[in-house]
Design a protein around this motif. Structure first.
Motif, mmCIF file in Angstrom:
data_model
loop_
_atom_site.group_PDB
_atom_site.id
_atom_site.type_symbol
_atom_site.label_atom_id
_atom_site.label_comp_id
_atom_site.label_asym_id
_atom_site.label_seq_id
_atom_site.Cartn_x
_atom_site.Cartn_y
_atom_site.Cartn_z
ATOM 1 N N THR A 103 28.991 23.516 20.201
ATOM 2 C CA THR A 103 28.002 23.017 21.170
ATOM 3 C C THR A 103 27.175 21.873 20.604
ATOM 4 N N ALA A 104 27.003 21.843 19.297
ATOM 5 C CA ALA A 104 26.180 20.800 18.671
ATOM 6 C C ALA A 104 26.831 19.421 18.790
ATOM 7 N N TYR A 105 28.157 19.384 18.855
ATOM 8 C CA TYR A 105 28.844 18.092 18.995
ATOM 9 C C TYR A 105 28.531 17.459 20.348
ATOM 10 N N ALA A 106 28.570 18.270 21.404
ATOM 11 C CA ALA A 106 28.262 17.756 22.735
ATOM 12 C C ALA A 106 26.819 17.252 22.810
ATOM 13 N N LEU A 107 25.909 17.966 22.147
ATOM 14 C CA LEU A 107 24.510 17.540 22.127
ATOM 15 C C LEU A 107 24.373 16.167 21.464
ATOM 16 N N TYR A 108 25.118 15.941 20.400
ATOM 17 C CA TYR A 108 25.024 14.654 19.699
ATOM 18 C C TYR A 108 25.524 13.508 20.581
ATOM 19 N N ALA A 109 26.645 13.717 21.281
ATOM 20 C CA ALA A 109 27.138 12.685 22.200
ATOM 21 C C ALA A 109 26.102 12.402 23.286
ATOM 22 N N GLY A 110 25.455 13.464 23.774
ATOM 23 C CA GLY A 110 24.413 13.287 24.784
ATOM 24 C C GLY A 110 23.226 12.496 24.256
ATOM 25 N N SER A 111 22.908 12.657 22.976
ATOM 26 C CA SER A 111 21.774 11.922 22.407
ATOM 27 C C SER A 111 22.064 10.421 22.338
ATOM 28 N N LEU A 112 23.319 10.059 22.090
ATOM 29 C CA LEU A 112 23.688 8.642 22.056
ATOM 30 C C LEU A 112 23.703 8.055 23.467
ATOM 31 N N LEU A 113 24.090 8.870 24.443
ATOM 32 C CA LEU A 113 24.003 8.438 25.847
ATOM 33 C C LEU A 113 22.551 8.158 26.208
ATOM 34 N N ASN A 114 21.682 9.049 25.803
ATOM 35 C CA ASN A 114 20.255 8.859 26.042
ATOM 36 C C ASN A 114 19.736 7.601 25.347
ATOM 37 N N TYR A 115 20.234 7.353 24.149
ATOM 38 C CA TYR A 115 19.790 6.185 23.379
ATOM 39 C C TYR A 115 20.162 4.873 24.074
ATOM 40 N N ASN A 116 21.280 4.869 24.778
ATOM 41 C CA ASN A 116 21.680 3.664 25.507
ATOM 42 C C ASN A 116 20.615 3.226 26.500
ATOM 43 N N HIS A 117 19.797 4.186 26.995
ATOM 44 C CA HIS A 117 18.800 3.881 28.015
ATOM 45 C C HIS A 117 17.378 3.875 27.468
ATOM 46 N N ASN A 118 17.075 4.809 26.555
ATOM 47 C CA ASN A 118 15.689 4.987 26.127
ATOM 48 C C ASN A 118 15.399 4.551 24.694
ATOM 49 N N LYS A 119 16.438 4.215 23.937
ATOM 50 C CA LYS A 119 16.263 3.816 22.531
ATOM 51 C C LYS A 119 15.426 4.832 21.755
#
Length: 450
Positions: free
Chosen positions: A79-95
């Protein structure tokens, strides 16, 4: 012949698929340099956090896997891998740097669980004559994930002029990583996995936390683990330099993804061929351990000499126009990057194989693999931090190379101690010698047949 789900080979293949969808996808993402971002610093800092917690988690992960079982340990870790991908998705918008770094720290703990569970299964389920083959099969399937994962950003960003990958790339990774976590729940417990002749691969012991803590502490007194520390330390050190110092710095986004495809494809080839060699019956097991180490030394020396020649053509301070895969001079750089991938697979496969040659006991191999990942991740944390603070690329290359060379003497000492079999020594510990039919070299029996 019907495939029996309880056979070791089936379970190893399933583990390969789980790692294909989790760590394999992470490798594809990480391999592009900076997690696919223009600014590689945030991903480097996230990797520092990841490998720091991975190092700490690796020391206790063997005990956790022995108590709750590899199935649940790997499901939780996935589950931690999916969370990390989600954090990079978030970074694309919120830095939001903090979210990515925190997700990296959690991923380190998850990775400790998933990799320790994987290592215990991969090194203990096959019979002794098949360990190299099984590790090679696993490594091939696992890196197929990185190959397929690299095709995602390659296809989605083929015409992109941006310096980072798009949202669809991260969403694709997030979904696939989540599936990997779910697939882990399909694993059987070790007590329900049997060789063809009916022998169990292991007997679950349900140890206490206190006894596990004692056994883990003993690893620091095990001379074989101490001798292998340089090899463990070196085995992931070069990622920061290769992914950021070469791929992330020198190439544009689609070429980074294209390089990634070939880097991980080379690992599939290298693992399958080298794994077969480590199981060959032309030499006894000690000879294979020694010859395998000599092959490793020759291949990485040749590769890093080529790497040095390339690195002398540019510096970190240079304003490099990112190279495209259709530019003149790209082919030889791609070949070098492929060689780096080939080296990685052979080096790590040997580390797993030599641990598997020390014992067949699942519980002990859980601890060995946790120790391996702890030391490996400590090295990774240091190397990613070295990159994050802007260290010049040439010193990074030289340190990577020096560590690889330094790993050979200790590994050779352990190789010289390898016995032809551990079955007789471990008979009293419920790890029995194979039946007569299994002991013949080349038979397609036991865990080879499904």
């Amino acid at each position: 012949m019907a495939i029996q789900y309880s056979r070791p080979l089936v379970q190893v293949i399933l583990v390969g698929i789980i790692l294909l969808l989790t760590s394999g996808m992470f490798n594809a993402l990480n391999g592009m340099g900076g997690g696919g971002q223009l600014d590689t610093t945030v991903a480097s800092n996230a990797n520092v956090a990841l490998y720091t917690t991975f190092s700490v988690g690796g020391l206790v992960a063997g005990g956790v896997v022995n108590i709750i079982g590899p199935k649940y340990a790997m499901a939780i870790g996935g589950t931690a891998y999916a969370l990390y991908a989600g954090s990079l998705l978030n970074y694309n918008h919120n830095k939001n740097d903090s979210f990515v770094i925190a997700a990296g720290a959690l991923l380190g703990l998850g990775a400790a669980l998933i990799w320790t569970g994987e290592g215990a299964i991969m090194t203990s389920y096959p019979s002794e004559k098949n360990k190299g083959k099984y590790i090679g099969i696993f490594w091939g399937i696992f890196n197929l994930g990185a190959v397929l994962g690299s095709i995602i950003p390659l296809a989605l960003n083929w015409n992109s002029k941006e310096g980072s990958v798009n949202d669809g790339t991260y969403i694709g990774f997030l979904v696939l990583m989540g599936l990997g976590s779910l697939f882990a729940l399909a694993l059987l417990p070790p007590s329900k996995v049997f060789h063809k002749d009916g022998r169990p691969v292991a007997v679950e012991r349900f140890p206490s936390w206190s006894s596990e803590a004692i056994e883990i502490a003993k690893l620091f007194l095990d001379w074989r683990m101490i001798c292998l520390i340089p090899m463990f330390m070196a085995s992931n050190w070069f990622y920061a330099y290769q992914f950021n110092g070469i791929n992330g710095f020198y190439f544009n986004i689609r070429t980074r993804a294209f390089n990634d495809v070939w880097y991980w494809a080379a690992q599939i080839f290298g693992a399958l061929i080298f794994g077969r060699f480590l199981d060959t019956t032309r030499f006894d097991r000690r000879q294979r351990a020694i010859f395998g180490l000599v092959i490793l030394f020759v291949t990485f020396m040749a590769t890093w000499i080529g790497g040095l020649i390339f690195q002398l053509t540019y510096k970190r301070s240079d304003k490099v126009t990112p190279m495209d895969l259709f530019d003149r001079g790209y082919a030889e750089k791609c070949i070098l990057y492929i060689a780096y991938g080939l080296n990685d697979a052979m080096f790590q496969l040997y580390a797993y194989w030599i641990m598997g040659a020390l014992t067949n006991d699942t519980a002990q191999l859980s601890r060995y693999n946790g120790f391996y990942k702890a030391i490996q991740s400590a090295g990774g944390a240091i190397s990613w931090r070295i990159d994050a603070v802007g260290t010049a690329f040439l010193p990074q290359l030289l340190v990577c190379w020096m560590l690889l060379v330094a790993s050979i003497p200790g590994a050779m000492v352990v190789a010289l101690s390898i016995k032809e079999t551990n079955y007789l020594k471990e008979k009293d510990n419920n790890v029995e010698k194979p039946s007569t039919g299994d002991s013949k070299a080349g038979d397609v029996t036991d865990s080879e047949a499904v």
